[in-house]
Scaffold this active site. Sequence first.
Site, PDB file in Angstrom:
ATOM      1  N   GLY A  16       0.753  -1.362  -0.072  1.00 47.46           N
ATOM      2  CA  GLY A  16       0.019   0.048  -0.137  1.00 47.46           C
ATOM      3  C   GLY A  16       0.828   1.277  -0.088  1.00 47.46           C
ATOM      4  N   GLY A  19      -0.578   4.790  -0.897  1.00 50.30           N
ATOM      5  CA  GLY A  19      -1.742   5.369  -0.142  1.00 50.30           C
ATOM      6  C   GLY A  19      -1.361   6.479   0.551  1.00 50.30           C
ATOM      7  CD  GLN A  20      -4.832   9.698   4.283  1.00 52.44           C
ATOM      8  OE1 GLN A  20      -5.306   9.065   4.816  1.00 52.44           O
ATOM      9  NE2 GLN A  20      -5.071  11.126   4.842  1.00 52.44           N
ATOM     10  CG  ASP A  42      -0.269   0.567  -3.835  1.00 51.11           C
ATOM     11  OD1 ASP A  42      -1.497   0.221  -4.121  1.00 51.11           O
ATOM     12  OD2 ASP A  42      -0.395   1.547  -3.046  1.00 51.11           O
ATOM     13  CE1 TYR A 150      -9.436  -0.010   7.752  1.00 54.22           C
ATOM     14  CE2 TYR A 150     -10.263   1.554   9.408  1.00 54.22           C
ATOM     15  CZ  TYR A 150      -9.335   1.086   8.628  1.00 54.22           C
ATOM     16  OH  TYR A 150      -8.059   1.842   9.004  1.00 54.22           O
ATOM     17  CE  LYS A 154      -7.029  -1.448   9.429  1.00 53.07           C
ATOM     18  NZ  LYS A 154      -5.710  -1.988   8.915  1.00 53.07           N
TER      19      LYS A 154
END
Length: 332
Positions: A16, A19-20, A42, A150, A154
């Site tokens: 990832g 990503g942010q 990614d 989500y 988690k």
Amino acid sequence: MEHDKIQPSPVILVTGARGQIGTELVAALRNLYGRKQVIATDLHDAAKIPDQERPYHQLNVLDKDELENLVVTYGVTQIYHLAATLSAKGEEAPLKAWHLNMQSLLNILEVAKDHKLDKVFWPSSIAVFGPSTARKISPQDALLDPQTVYGISKEAGEQWCAYYREQYGLDVRSIRYPGLISYSAPAGGGTTDYAVAIFHEALQKGAYECYLNSDTALPMMYMEDAVRATIELMNAPAEALKERGAYNIGALSFTPAQLVTELQKHLPGFTISYSADKRQSIANSWPVGVDDNEAKQDWNWQPEYDLAAMTADMLHHLAPVYKNDSNTATVS
């Protein structure tokens, strides 16, 4: 006199990476250890990645064989697993989000176990909290009752990480990230994304319509603090880390109205309207803030950015992006 042994630099694989979080974390890790020590991965086509951002490999984290191949080829010693479907996006396709978030983590844990990697970092989230802690300061050992797929992934992920630690001795470390605010990459579909979008809209249009109510306070953090916290946790001595799940970390807690007040100090003409959508119910299930005393005690966590400093720095970096647009608001 016997000299201390020099520890070799880790070889790090980041999933990832575009990503942010990944965008800034990869840059920070390369600055710390050297560009060639950090392999970014990614879903983006590798042919479109500039040379200065390599080594980079296109990787679907659900492909365990390819993941394992990269670990062996590069002699990877640490993995930062950031690839995931976030809260609001996950509600659009819950089973797909569950499959991506859980199977990818299990792939990472299995490969790390089989190849005896030194450490794994996996991010948890404030999405693990729910109505039992809503609108309160959530303690480290709060009851977890997530209301989104989500958050459910988690919570389950925290348990899987603890299992691999206890059963196989795998050193897995985790942070429950609050909402993250960054200027360098677009947000990825989270409930707290308004706190990123509002800066772009304020500069580009001078106005923003917020999908949360004006008084919705949520835990937030500037990306510089989040990246630093991640690296500090990964570099902390294992014996100092008493929390074997995911650490709460705090920095900011503010409402959209409070952020607007701070923005208007720099952009006096900025206006906002409110039209709450389905993300409001997600936000309502999360706490106002978190108790992060364990992180402060175990690895000396301390945030550096408050709301004023974060706002000023975001505008400092984003204003030049929009300066040639005739509709752009002028920063005071």
